[in-house]
Design a protein around this motif. Structure first.
Motif, short mmCIF file in Angstrom:
data_model
loop_
_atom_site.label_atom_id
_atom_site.label_comp_id
_atom_site.label_asym_id
_atom_site.label_seq_id
_atom_site.Cartn_x
_atom_site.Cartn_y
_atom_site.Cartn_z
N HIS A 173 4.92 23.51 16.32
CA HIS A 173 4.72 23.02 17.68
C HIS A 173 3.63 23.83 18.39
N LEU A 174 3.74 25.18 18.31
CA LEU A 174 2.78 26.04 19.00
C LEU A 174 1.37 25.87 18.45
N GLU A 175 1.29 25.72 17.13
CA GLU A 175 -0.04 25.55 16.53
C GLU A 175 -0.63 24.19 16.92
N ALA A 176 0.21 23.16 16.93
CA ALA A 176 -0.26 21.83 17.29
C ALA A 176 -0.78 21.81 18.72
N LYS A 177 -0.10 22.53 19.61
CA LYS A 177 -0.51 22.57 21.01
C LYS A 177 -1.70 23.51 21.24
N GLY A 178 -2.01 24.30 20.23
CA GLY A 178 -3.09 25.28 20.38
C GLY A 178 -2.68 26.52 21.15
N TRP A 179 -1.38 26.75 21.29
CA TRP A 179 -0.91 27.92 22.05
C TRP A 179 -0.68 29.14 21.15
N GLY A 180 -0.62 28.88 19.85
CA GLY A 180 -0.32 30.00 18.95
C GLY A 180 -1.00 29.81 17.61
N LYS A 181 -1.03 30.91 16.83
CA LYS A 181 -1.67 30.85 15.53
C LYS A 181 -0.91 31.73 14.56
N ARG A 182 -0.59 31.16 13.41
CA ARG A 182 0.07 31.93 12.35
C ARG A 182 -0.76 33.16 11.98
N VAL A 183 -0.14 34.32 11.84
CA VAL A 183 -0.88 35.52 11.42
C VAL A 183 -0.02 36.38 10.51
N VAL A 184 -0.70 37.24 9.76
CA VAL A 184 -0.01 38.24 8.96
C VAL A 184 -0.34 39.58 9.58
N SER A 185 0.66 40.41 9.75
CA SER A 185 0.45 41.71 10.37
C SER A 185 0.92 42.79 9.41
N TYR A 186 0.23 43.93 9.42
CA TYR A 186 0.60 45.03 8.54
C TYR A 186 0.85 46.30 9.35
N LYS A 187 1.73 47.14 8.82
CA LYS A 187 1.96 48.45 9.44
C LYS A 187 0.90 49.47 9.00
N LEU A 188 0.40 49.27 7.78
CA LEU A 188 -0.54 50.23 7.20
C LEU A 188 -1.77 50.42 8.09
N ARG A 189 -2.07 51.67 8.39
CA ARG A 189 -3.25 52.01 9.19
C ARG A 189 -4.31 52.63 8.29
N ASP A 190 -5.53 52.71 8.79
CA ASP A 190 -6.54 53.44 8.05
C ASP A 190 -6.16 54.91 8.00
N TRP A 191 -6.72 55.59 7.02
CA TRP A 191 -6.29 56.95 6.70
C TRP A 191 -7.21 57.96 7.39
N LEU A 192 -6.63 58.72 8.31
CA LEU A 192 -7.39 59.75 9.03
C LEU A 192 -7.50 60.98 8.11
N ILE A 193 -8.70 61.31 7.67
CA ILE A 193 -8.84 62.39 6.69
C ILE A 193 -9.37 63.69 7.28
N SER A 194 -9.80 63.69 8.54
CA SER A 194 -10.35 64.92 9.13
C SER A 194 -9.25 65.92 9.42
#
Length: 831
Positions: free
Chosen positions: A419-440
């Motif tokens: 419904h949300l996608e059809a109305k243009g109010w929302g969009k399916r997404v994949v989200s990850y917890k993994l962040r880039d690796w701070l090496i300093s």
RNA sequence: GGCUCGGUGGCGGAAUGGUAGACGCACAACACUUAAAAUGUUGCGUCCUCUGGACAUGAGGGUUCGAGUCCCUCCCGGGCCACCA
């Protein structure tokens, strides 16, 4: 009996020096593995050489892999079993701050101690390829790999948060922050923004996830990697901000079906919308202007908090209202937009839609600020939700949700997303917890990041011909609030000399996890000055066949090492996708009190003392006998003696048994059965049961000698000694040389270079087997059945019914069912 | 809170759905010894009406001819992660 006493002290020292002179198991050019050999790369977790030396936990895991290595060699495999030191890191630096002794010195001493102790334990490492991460010949290539990442845009500079102690003027590692306070001075730690270097590990997120299907790792380990990567499928819903033309707020949710129950929106304090309000990029009405000061104060306060702060405040929710409302287009309700630090800027979109009836945190927030609560899922109850325990996060039937009413949650989710996608109010997404690796790291004792800055402050890579980009030695270790390398005159002069006036070096060093992300690659060609390792060597020896590693670095180290592997594969250096095909974990050796060993508890067992009193062989076997490798096991000081006796008994037995041409037949049979068991157990790392089998063999051997005045022939005794060789290398070598080869042979052959004996299948089979007889599932007797008759069901059943102990249970009874499991059990089920 | 591993004698632990407690320690008695240590022998889950039998693998149910092992509910302990929407 004194002449049969095994003097572990002098014998172990003797063989130690012989093996050392022979460089036994050191790899040489001639031994280099060819393609047709069956190779086995055994890897032990990279060790930090701590100043306190080897502890009994190291002994367990090193011995386990050593037994495996010795067994594999005797079975004709080309074993690669290297050793090295993860020598950069905080403890040596902290010690330097206190004592003034440079880390290079303390590290070298610690390594010398470790090396000596490991050799004393007879761990059959390939010392020819020993490496240490603080050696320029090693970190040259750590830096080179950094530059490859840099070239591909996978090493980049960005703003990162560090723990900062305002009193000591220094950056603190997470473990130096105790209860939000500085470990040293107790000052409240704050978060400070610094420009730092990152590796873009997120470029490989999907492959780090899917690659887990290729490897043989314990399930919980895979699970933890998956959790850490944290893939979540959901939907981003965009809400219009009321009273504005084009402003929107986008929220990530995995539960869009609850959206009819949404009553507010919460932004992370770091959210762009918040910044826009504060920077007055957004026009504000009178009410909104009134909020401005409060927002400013809240954002400032949130920024000062450490993660630990947020944690210690637990579930107490704080927040501030922005003065804005967003429109939920599903039902045209207005959702007040709040700011709260329980929303994480780094996850999803940094904005959350609040459904207090069906999310505990949302509920706590709504309660704290008197926001309405609307139930949209029925759990049998449809009434108001007023207490925490009524918050319902599980599945049920949708209510108060218009077109979703009556649907099950799962169906409702699908319908809502469509419904949300059809109305243009929302969009399916994949989200990850993994962040880039701070090496300093704003630390001294690590590999310098090979970057220099031009006078405008623009970063440039250090030229390859200037690698290794040496870690300077003229530094002040005392914390000053800046990276220690800033105090090195030589470092700055070197940079200007090589790159020009006004050029400056990067003064941060690399996270030690960078060093340990590729060490298993360097091992295969450890002295190569031209490449990090030759391609043919890499692809011949890798991937690692068995990796033994403690459960403590299950997540980060493995993830980083896999990331490096995949990157170097994409760069054309490696032909495999996963570095560690099979992995197992050793458990922890606990103190006699069942608690983790620690100096402060006074429950530490020192392996050196055990070796002195009972010998390294006893220590090895004891630790293997304690229980399953992967289990945590308490040390039992009294039990060690049992292993010592075991070795002494074998020694006395071999010396005193009558010399015979032929072994006593029953004993020979036992020998081959034991051989079968040990041969099966070692590859499965089931050392405790293998040792138990060896003990049973010795018990039988003693009894046989006593009763039959016969023992094992010399040939069969030799089989036994070979069988025990991986467990007790000194002991076996001594017997082998004193009884079978003599000391005068021209070419030294170690028992550890001989072939593993093969069991005779005819001898492992019993002539007779015991079949247990049950009546109604209770054991009532047993019969012996000749092995070649066990499949004759009728005959066995008749014999069972005639068995004296059974007759009384079945006389005058009707047997309704007769179960016979060949060679195992009979069960008569009475009506 | 999430994920995960586990709970078996006095202790560490064995046990492809088929004799629960292998093996080792501790303990007890005996032998050897002036004595001790070392060594050897025997015993060692609980209970009973004891050449036998009943009960026993954290608790309670279930599946099965048969459950420590498989399924469900619960209790307890360890590890890792933790306000992840």
């Amino acid at each position: 009996m004194s002449h049969h006493f095994y003097d572990h002290q002098s014998i172990e020292e003797k063989w130690l020096s012989v093996w050392e002179k022979q460089k036994l198991f050191w790899s040489t050019e001639e031994q280099t593995i060819t393609a047709k050999d069956q190779k086995e790369y055994l890897l032990f977790a990279f060790a930090y050489p701590s100043g306190t030396g080897l502890h009994v936990g190291h002994v367990e895991s090193k011995t386990a892999l050593d037994i495996y290595a010795r067994f594999s060699r005797m079975n004709g495999k080309k074993v690669f079993f290297p050793v090295g030191w993860d020598a950069f890191g905080l403890p040596a630096e902290n010690f330097a701050i206190k004592s003034g002794i440079p880390p290079a010195v303390t590290t070298k001493n610690a390594i010398d101690t470790f090396r000596r102790q490991i050799k004393r334990l007879a761990i059959s490492y390939d010392w020819a390829n020993e490496i240490t991460t603080n050696h320029p010949g090693y970190y040259k290539w750590t830096q080179w790999i950094f530059l490859q990442f840099y070239k591909k845009g996978l090493a980049y500079r960005g703003i990162g948060m560090v723990n900062w102690c305002p009193n000591d003027q220094t950056v603190l590692a997470n473990e130096q922050v105790v209860d939000g306070k500085c470990e040293r001075c107790g000052t409240q730690v704050v978060q400070k923004e610094l420009e730092q270097w990152y590796f873009k590990i997120t470029a490989y997120t999907e492959e780090l996830l899917s690659g887990l299907h290729q490897v043989d790792w314990p399930k919980p380990t895979k699970q933890q990697q998956e959790n850490w990567i944290g893939k979540k499928e959901g939907i981003n819903i965009t809400y219009q901000v009321e009273g504005t033309q084009d402003l929107t707020v986008t929220c990530f949710t995995t539960r869009p079906e609850t959206n009819f129950g949404a009553t507010f929106i919460v932004l992370a304090p770091e959210h762009q919308f918040v910044k826009d309000i504060l920077n007055k990029k957004t026009s504000l009405n009178a009410d909104q202007k009134k909020q401005l000061k409060k927002i400013q104060a809240y954002v400032k306060q949130a920024a000062a908090k450490t993660e630990l702060d947020r944690l210690s405040e637990g579930k107490k929710k704080t927040g501030v209202f922005t003065g804005f409302y967003a429109k939920n287009q599903l039902n045209n309700t207005l959702l007040p937009i709040w700011i709260s630090d329980f929303v994480l800027a780094g996850f999803g979109t940094g904005a959350v839609v609040g459904v207090p009836a069906h999310d505990l945190r949302d509920f706590q927030f709504a309660k704290a600020f008197e926001i309405p609560i609307v139930r949209v899922i029925s759990d049998g109850e449809d009434g108001l939700i007023e207490r925490e325990d009524q918050v319902y996060e599980d599945h049920g039937k949708m209510i108060n949700s218009e077109f979703l009413n009556g649907l099950d949650v799962l169906d409702a989710t699908a319908k809502m997303i469509d419904h949300l996608e059809a109305k243009g109010w929302g969009k399916r997404v994949v989200s990850y917890k993994l962040r880039d690796w701070l090496i300093s790291r704003q630390r001294y004792w690590g590999a310098p990041i090979p970057i220099v800055y031009d006078p405008e402050g623009k970063p440039h890579p250090v030229k390859e011909e200037h690698l290794p980009w040496m870690l300077p030695t003229d530094v002040d270790f005392k914390p000053t609030g800046e990276s220690p390398l800033k105090s090195s005159k030589e470092f700055f002069e070197r940079t200007e000399q090589l790159y020009g006036k006004g050029w400056t070096p990067e003064c941060d060093t690399m996270d030690t996890f960078v060093d340990s992300s590729w060490y298993f690659l360097r091992y295969v060609d450890s002295r190569n000055p031209k490449e990090f390792a030759r391609k043919d060597q890499l692809n011949k020896l890798l991937p690692v066949d068995l990796y033994l590693i403690g459960p403590e670095h299950i997540v980060l180290h493995l993830l980083y090492a896999r990331f490096f592997t995949k990157f170097l594969r994409d760069e054309g250096y490696l032909k495999f996708d996963e570095p560690f095909m099979k992995m197992r974990h050793q458990g922890m050796i606990l103190g006699p009190d069942g608690k983790k060993m620690s100096k402060s508890k006074g429950n530490v067992i020192n392996p050196d003392e055990i070796i002195e009193k009972y010998g390294a062989d006893t220590l090895r076997i004891y630790e293997m006998f304690m229980g399953p490798l992967e289990a945590d096991k308490p040390w039992d000081p009294g039990s060690v003696i049992g292993i010592y006796r075991f070795l002494q008994r074998i020694y006395a037995l071999i010396q005193s048994q009558p010399a015979t041409q032929q072994s006593e037949p029953g004993l020979q049979k036992k020998l081959h059965q034991t051989l079968q068991k040990v041969t099966q157990d070692i590859p499965q790392l089931k050392f405790n049961t293998a040792i138990a089998a060896l003990m049973i063999m010795v018990n039988t051997w003693e009894e046989t000698v006593k009763k039959a005045k016969r023992g094992l022939s010399a040939e069969d005794t030799n089989i036994f000694v070979k069988m025990i060789a991986p467990f007790a290398p000194f002991f076996a070598e001594e017997i082998y040389h004193s009884m079978f080869v003599g000391d005068n042979s021209e070419h030294f052959t170690s028992i550890h270079q001989t072939e593993w004996p093969v069991f005779d299948p005819r001898l492992t089979q019993e002539d007779q087997v015991t079949v247990v007889i049950q009546v109604n599932g209770k054991v009532r007797g047993q019969i012996k059945v000749a092995s070649d008759q066990i499949s004759d069901r009728e005959r066995v059943l008749v014999a069972a019914k005639e068995e004296e102990s059974i007759i009384k249970w079945i006389t005058d009874q009707h047997i309704a069912k007769e179960i016979y499991v060949p060679g195992k059990v009979i069960n008569f089920v009475l009506a």
